[in-house]
Design a protein around this motif. Structure first.
Motif, PDB file in Angstrom:
ATOM      1  N   LEU A 243      -5.388  42.278 -29.066  1.00  0.00           N
ATOM      2  CA  LEU A 243      -6.309  41.395 -29.795  1.00  0.00           C
ATOM      3  C   LEU A 243      -5.535  40.407 -30.660  1.00  0.00           C
ATOM      4  O   LEU A 243      -5.874  39.217 -30.729  1.00  0.00           O
ATOM      5  N   GLU A 244      -4.486  40.902 -31.314  1.00  0.00           N
ATOM      6  CA  GLU A 244      -3.673  40.009 -32.138  1.00  0.00           C
ATOM      7  C   GLU A 244      -2.982  38.951 -31.288  1.00  0.00           C
ATOM      8  O   GLU A 244      -2.883  37.783 -31.679  1.00  0.00           O
ATOM      9  N   ASN A 247      -5.492  36.374 -30.279  1.00  0.00           N
ATOM     10  CA  ASN A 247      -5.779  35.500 -31.414  1.00  0.00           C
ATOM     11  C   ASN A 247      -4.632  34.528 -31.652  1.00  0.00           C
ATOM     12  O   ASN A 247      -4.839  33.347 -31.959  1.00  0.00           O
ATOM     13  N   GLU A 248      -3.402  35.034 -31.483  1.00  0.00           N
ATOM     14  CA  GLU A 248      -2.241  34.182 -31.674  1.00  0.00           C
ATOM     15  C   GLU A 248      -2.190  33.081 -30.610  1.00  0.00           C
ATOM     16  O   GLU A 248      -1.802  31.942 -30.889  1.00  0.00           O
ATOM     17  N   ARG A 251      -4.547  30.407 -31.605  1.00  0.00           N
ATOM     18  CA  ARG A 251      -4.020  29.593 -32.704  1.00  0.00           C
ATOM     19  C   ARG A 251      -2.892  28.683 -32.232  1.00  0.00           C
ATOM     20  O   ARG A 251      -2.704  27.589 -32.740  1.00  0.00           O
TER      21      ARG A 251
END
Length: 690
Positions: A243-244, A247-248, A251
């Motif tokens: 998930l991180e 998300n990265e 971004r």
């Protein structure tokens, strides 16, 4: 009837034993003491009854203490599970507690490996055998295999004599190394499946009680829960990491697009200002935040480059490398390798591919410029060899544009490749009738007889006066040799040209260097560059090629003869100058074109004994005459002094002076042979007035 005193009550000594936790054998002593004192029968009976009661109370107390310890250990294990951080530490604690509570010498835990299809040793405590600690068991083998198959605990009092399970050589050898005899195994159950086995074992025969089996089963249940919890935690961490990462990526999307635009602008600027391939690599490395390297075709990872050429895109190579082939017109020029990226965004991947395309354009431009410079160098050397009447000033100007100084000493070198299947180049000198020249790329040379020359990368060479054309692989080898020689000449500020089925170089001779050393070094460098043996013959130094261009052609003829001599003597793949052959150089060097007869003889005499002759002329000594007499007398100082009518000390002093002039090895067989020949030639040439 007398009332017994408190100390005479039969339970009193046993209460004391219970109070201090005495061992079981201590409970026999009151009875034995009473019998020794000849106590009445009723007294003995009372003591026996009290002893049995005390032992039962002791057993109850021991059981309570054991159950308290077991409950405490189970509580501590549950506490470890509640704060699970390190699966290895939890499993190690479970095995240690099981061993401690059961009082066994060894405890261990095995887990199933679904990928390998076997079981492996996960944790041990008390083990001393390295083989045992590294055991891997096939499914269904050994006591553990029986436990895993039935999902029930099993115990054996004597492992090697128990026929209920399958014995194997590997397992039995490990158990024998550890010295185990009695083994208890209970399954690690996760749902309805067995994921491993927890064992307790002794190195002697032993019977495990029901309570002990139940206790190990409780520890096994805790271990299964710990393993399952660890797997769940790992999966949770993985999901969070994914998930991180997602998300990265979201971004970074805008930043990636900005980087793509930035690298496009940088690459365009590099091309416009004439940057090189390493400038491109540095620019891409800065944009992609990694290490980018340009590799030549023979250094790049072949499998990844082939995939990149076939796919037309950058491809992954290994864990953290990406490779983009650099090619043009079907020819592989190299590869760009990006390091330090396990994953590559599609936009970054296209950035690397665009950089590879720019690199191919820069490589083609560099090649074109290099070939043009090589042709110019070859044409200048051709003029030195074939037109000795050229104006020295013009030769100097042309050389200066190539950063070559033709007013310093140079050496002419003839090089030939010795790859298997190569035709033998011609070894004649000069330009025979029918010779054809050319200097441009793609130039084709042909001659019905004589030799052929060419300085272009596409030149084709004939290998003898009757050859109808070299095979394609021979021509390719000679082109590689010419290319390597041209590169060497450019780096050494010299000249190179394709000629007579090989390559000719004109290289400057550094102060303190020799023609022989330069020839050997050149043979080694060219051989490394073309991955084949290269033979190099060198001329004597030419003092100033621009001032005396005729000596360049004479030096080339001498270098060719030296090259041929190396091959005849079985020294193909080496480099040498005429001086390297000693007196054999007389036969090799011969007489240079345009020089008076006897120049080769004079050169040999001067190289060999010239220092002694010059010393005699300056000092008026008779060292040459002494040398003649010394060799004529069989190298005997006594016979030498008789022939010269001098004292033997005078002979010794003269020979010592000769040694300082000629070197300490002048009396070795090889040197003395050359010196004697030089002395004879000196006498002959002096007699006829040379």
């Amino acid at each position: 009837m007398p009332v017994p005193m408190p100390d005479d009550r039969p339970e009193n000594p046993y209460l004391e034993l219970l109070a201090r936790g005495a061992p079981a054998e201590a409970y026999e002593r009151p009875v034995l003491r009473a019998r020794a004192d000849k106590a009445p029968a009723d007294r003995l009976a009372a003591l026996e009854a009290a002893k049995l009661l005390a032992l039962r109370v002791r057993g109850e107390l021991e059981g309570r203490r054991r159950r308290e310890a077991e409950l405490s250990a189970l509580f501590e294990t549950a506490h470890d599970l509640a704060g699970l951080r390190d699966l290895d530490a939890v499993l190690q604690a479970i095995v240690q507690r099981a061993r401690s509570l059961l009082g066994t010498e060894v405890a261990y835990l095995t887990l199933n490996d679904p990928t390998a299809g076997d079981t492996y040793m996960r944790v041990t405590d008390g083990s001393v055998s390295a083989r045992f600690q590294q055991l891997r068991l096939g499914m269904g083998e050994g006591l553990g295999g029986l436990v895993a198959q039935t999902a029930r605990p099993y115990v054996t009092e004597s492992y090697f004599h128990d026929p209920r399970f399958q014995h194997t050589h590997a397992i039995d050898a490990g158990v024998r190394d550890e010295g185990l005899v009695a083994i208890l195994g209970v399954p690690l159950l996760l749902g309805s499946g067995v994921i491993g086995v927890l064992f307790a074992a002794d190195r002697r025969a032993r019977v495990f009680e029901r309570e002990q089996i139940a206790l190990v089963g409780s520890f096994a249940a805790h271990a299964a829960v710990a393993i399952d919890t660890a797997h769940l935690l790992a999966e949770t961490r993985t999901a969070l990491a994914e998930l991180e990462a997602a998300n990265e990526i979201i971004r970074d999307r805008s930043r990636v697009i900005e980087r793509a635009s930035d690298v496009h602008d940088r690459l365009t600027e590099l091309v416009l200002r004439g940057g090189g391939v390493h400038d491109v690599a540095d620019a891409v490395a800065e944009v992609l935040s990694g290490s980018v390297e340009f590799l030549e075709a023979d250094e790049a990872p072949a499998a990844a480059v082939d995939r990149s050429r076939a796919d037309g895109h950058a491809v992954r190579d290994g864990e953290e490398d990406w490779v983009a082939a650099v090619s043009a017109g079907g020819e592989l020029l190299g590869a760009l390798v990006l390091r330090g990226h396990s994953r590559l965004d599609p936009v970054d991947q296209r950035t690397l591919e665009r950089a590879a395309m720019v690199t191919s354009l820069l490589q083609l431009a560099r090649r074109s410029a290099g070939e043009a410079e090589q042709r110019v160098r070859g044409e200048l050397l051709d003029d030195l060899l074939d037109a000795p009447d050229r104006e020295p000033r013009l030769l100097r100007e042309r050389a200066a544009r190539l950063q070559a100084d033709l007013d310093t000493p140079h050496v002419v070198l003839a090089a030939g490749i010795e790859a298997p299947g190569m035709g033998t180049p011609t070894t004649g000198s000069g330009n025979a009738h029918g010779t054809t020249y050319g200097s441009g790329p793609g130039t084709t040379h042909g001659a019905t007889h004589g030799t052929t020359h060419g300085s272009g990368p596409g030149s084709t060479f004939s290998t003898s006066s009757t050859s109808s054309g070299a095979p394609a692989e021979d021509a390719a080898g000679r082109r590689r040799l010419w290319s390597a020689a041209s590169h060497l000449a450019a780096t050494r500020h010299g000249l190179a040209a394709a000629r007579d089925g090989g390559t000719v170089l004109l290289l400057p001779l550094a102060e303190g260097d020799t023609a022989d050393a330069l020839a050997r070094r050149t043979a080694r460098q060219l051989g490394t560059a073309v991955h084949a043996a290269v033979t190099v013959g060198a001329s004597a130094p030419v003092p100033a090629p621009a001032a005396r261009p005729g000596e360049v052609a004479a030096g080339y003829a001498e270098a060719r003869r030296c090259l041929a001599a190396l091959r005849v003597l079985g020294r193909a793949g080496q480099g040498a100058a005429a001086e390297d052959f000693g007196f054999l150089g007389l036969l090799l060097a011969g007489t240079r074109e345009g020089a008076p007869d006897g120049t080769g003889v004079q050169d040999f005499v001067q190289r060999t004994v010239g220092a002694v002759v010059d010393y005699d002329e300056r000092r008026g000594t008779e060292l040459i005459r002494t040398l003649d007499a010394y060799f004529a007398g069989g190298m005997s100082p006594a016979r030498t002094k008789d022939a010269l009518h001098v004292h033997v000390n005078t002979v010794a002093q003269r020979l010592e002076r000769v040694g300082r002039l000629l070197g300490p090895d002048w009396q070795s067989p090889a040197r003395s042979l050359e010196i004697q020949l030089a002395l004879r030639l000196h006498r002959l040439t002096s007699a006829v007035g040379y």
